[in-house]
Design a protein around this motif. Structure first.
Motif, mmCIF file in Angstrom:
data_model
loop_
_atom_site.group_PDB
_atom_site.id
_atom_site.type_symbol
_atom_site.label_atom_id
_atom_site.label_comp_id
_atom_site.label_asym_id
_atom_site.label_seq_id
_atom_site.Cartn_x
_atom_site.Cartn_y
_atom_site.Cartn_z
ATOM 1 N N TYR A 47 0.799 -1.226 0.000
ATOM 2 C CA TYR A 47 0.000 0.000 0.000
ATOM 3 C C TYR A 47 0.833 1.278 0.000
ATOM 4 N N GLY A 48 2.149 1.156 -0.003
ATOM 5 C CA GLY A 48 3.023 2.324 -0.096
ATOM 6 C C GLY A 48 3.000 3.206 1.139
ATOM 7 N N VAL A 49 2.927 2.568 2.307
ATOM 8 C CA VAL A 49 2.892 3.304 3.572
ATOM 9 C C VAL A 49 3.979 2.758 4.489
ATOM 10 N N SER A 50 4.188 3.428 5.610
ATOM 11 C CA SER A 50 5.190 2.971 6.564
ATOM 12 C C SER A 50 4.659 1.795 7.379
ATOM 13 N N LEU A 51 5.571 1.055 7.976
ATOM 14 C CA LEU A 51 5.195 -0.054 8.837
ATOM 15 C C LEU A 51 4.381 0.456 10.025
ATOM 16 N N GLU A 52 4.713 1.603 10.561
ATOM 17 C CA GLU A 52 3.963 2.180 11.686
ATOM 18 C C GLU A 52 2.525 2.494 11.280
ATOM 19 N N THR A 53 2.323 2.961 10.059
ATOM 20 C CA THR A 53 0.969 3.228 9.570
ATOM 21 C C THR A 53 0.164 1.937 9.548
ATOM 22 N N VAL A 54 0.766 0.859 9.074
ATOM 23 C CA VAL A 54 0.083 -0.438 9.048
ATOM 24 C C VAL A 54 -0.217 -0.900 10.467
ATOM 25 N N ARG A 55 0.734 -0.757 11.358
ATOM 26 C CA ARG A 55 0.523 -1.178 12.750
ATOM 27 C C ARG A 55 -0.646 -0.431 13.382
ATOM 28 N N ARG A 56 -0.727 0.842 13.139
ATOM 29 C CA ARG A 56 -1.836 1.630 13.697
ATOM 30 C C ARG A 56 -3.160 1.249 13.049
ATOM 31 N N ALA A 57 -3.153 0.973 11.761
ATOM 32 C CA ALA A 57 -4.377 0.534 11.067
ATOM 33 C C ALA A 57 -4.829 -0.821 11.610
ATOM 34 N N VAL A 58 -3.901 -1.731 11.823
ATOM 35 C CA VAL A 58 -4.223 -3.043 12.374
ATOM 36 C C VAL A 58 -4.802 -2.897 13.777
ATOM 37 N N ALA A 59 -4.209 -2.037 14.591
ATOM 38 C CA ALA A 59 -4.732 -1.802 15.940
ATOM 39 C C ALA A 59 -6.172 -1.283 15.878
ATOM 40 N N GLU A 60 -6.460 -0.420 14.916
ATOM 41 C CA GLU A 60 -7.813 0.108 14.744
ATOM 42 C C GLU A 60 -8.775 -1.013 14.336
ATOM 43 N N LEU A 61 -8.359 -1.876 13.437
ATOM 44 C CA LEU A 61 -9.204 -3.001 13.024
ATOM 45 C C LEU A 61 -9.461 -3.958 14.185
ATOM 46 N N GLU A 62 -8.452 -4.159 15.022
ATOM 47 C CA GLU A 62 -8.648 -4.991 16.215
ATOM 48 C C GLU A 62 -9.627 -4.324 17.180
ATOM 49 N N ARG A 63 -9.491 -3.027 17.354
ATOM 50 C CA ARG A 63 -10.391 -2.289 18.237
ATOM 51 C C ARG A 63 -11.838 -2.416 17.766
ATOM 52 N N ARG A 64 -12.035 -2.447 16.456
ATOM 53 C CA ARG A 64 -13.379 -2.587 15.877
ATOM 54 C C ARG A 64 -13.888 -4.023 15.887
ATOM 55 N N GLY A 65 -13.024 -4.964 16.248
ATOM 56 C CA GLY A 65 -13.430 -6.359 16.298
ATOM 57 C C GLY A 65 -13.477 -7.044 14.942
ATOM 58 N N LEU A 66 -12.732 -6.509 13.967
ATOM 59 C CA LEU A 66 -12.725 -7.094 12.631
ATOM 60 C C LEU A 66 -11.622 -8.133 12.440
ATOM 61 N N ILE A 67 -10.535 -7.979 13.184
ATOM 62 C CA ILE A 67 -9.428 -8.930 13.088
ATOM 63 C C ILE A 67 -8.926 -9.272 14.480
ATOM 64 N N LYS A 68 -8.163 -10.332 14.545
ATOM 65 C CA LYS A 68 -7.518 -10.749 15.790
ATOM 66 C C LYS A 68 -6.081 -11.095 15.462
ATOM 67 N N THR A 69 -5.150 -10.557 16.243
ATOM 68 C CA THR A 69 -3.736 -10.875 16.071
ATOM 69 C C THR A 69 -3.347 -11.933 17.105
ATOM 70 N N LEU A 70 -2.779 -13.001 16.635
ATOM 71 C CA LEU A 70 -2.284 -14.055 17.506
ATOM 72 C C LEU A 70 -0.754 -14.028 17.437
ATOM 73 N N PRO A 71 -0.088 -13.743 18.549
ATOM 74 C CA PRO A 71 1.368 -13.658 18.532
ATOM 75 C C PRO A 71 2.015 -14.907 17.924
ATOM 76 N N ALA A 72 2.983 -14.683 17.073
ATOM 77 C CA ALA A 72 3.753 -15.713 16.385
ATOM 78 C C ALA A 72 2.919 -16.549 15.414
ATOM 79 N N LYS A 73 1.659 -16.167 15.182
ATOM 80 C CA LYS A 73 0.812 -16.897 14.237
ATOM 81 C C LYS A 73 0.330 -16.010 13.102
ATOM 82 N N GLY A 74 -0.044 -14.765 13.394
ATOM 83 C CA GLY A 74 -0.492 -13.859 12.359
ATOM 84 C C GLY A 74 -1.775 -13.140 12.721
ATOM 85 N N MET A 75 -2.325 -12.442 11.731
ATOM 86 C CA MET A 75 -3.557 -11.660 11.899
ATOM 87 C C MET A 75 -4.665 -12.363 11.124
ATOM 88 N N PHE A 76 -5.805 -12.550 11.762
ATOM 89 C CA PHE A 76 -6.902 -13.293 11.171
ATOM 90 C C PHE A 76 -8.184 -12.470 11.165
#
Length: 78
Positions: A47-76
């Motif tokens: 997407y042509g963005v920084s890793l921090e931008t992706v991390r913040r977007a992922v945190a927002e998606l988790e906050r909304r209950g759309l994804i779940k991050t499992l350490p050492a497994k990935g984002m689902f």
């Protein structure tokens, strides 16, 4: 669906625009339920963005209950 534009000048933070884009992909099932999301570094390149931008977007998606991050497994998609 339009592709993500990292340089859009709509006044929103880039991470929120990315979170909205990914949320729309999840809602329209362009990203399928129960699938694993692409790794964050790959998303940043894709997407042509920084890793921090992706991390913040992922945190927002988790906050909304759309994804779940499992350490050492990935984002689902929930």
């Amino acid at each position: 669906m339009k592709p993500f534009d990292p340089d859009a000048k709509d006044g929103a933070y880039q991470y929120m625009r990315l979170a909205e884009y990914l949320a729309e992909c999840i809602k329209t099932e362009a990203i399928r339920p129960k699938s694993m999301l692409t790794p964050q570094r790959t998303l940043a390149r894709q997407y042509g963005v920084s890793l921090e931008t992706v991390r913040r977007a992922v945190a927002e998606l988790e906050r909304r209950g759309l994804i779940k991050t499992l350490p050492a497994k990935g984002m689902f998609v929930l």
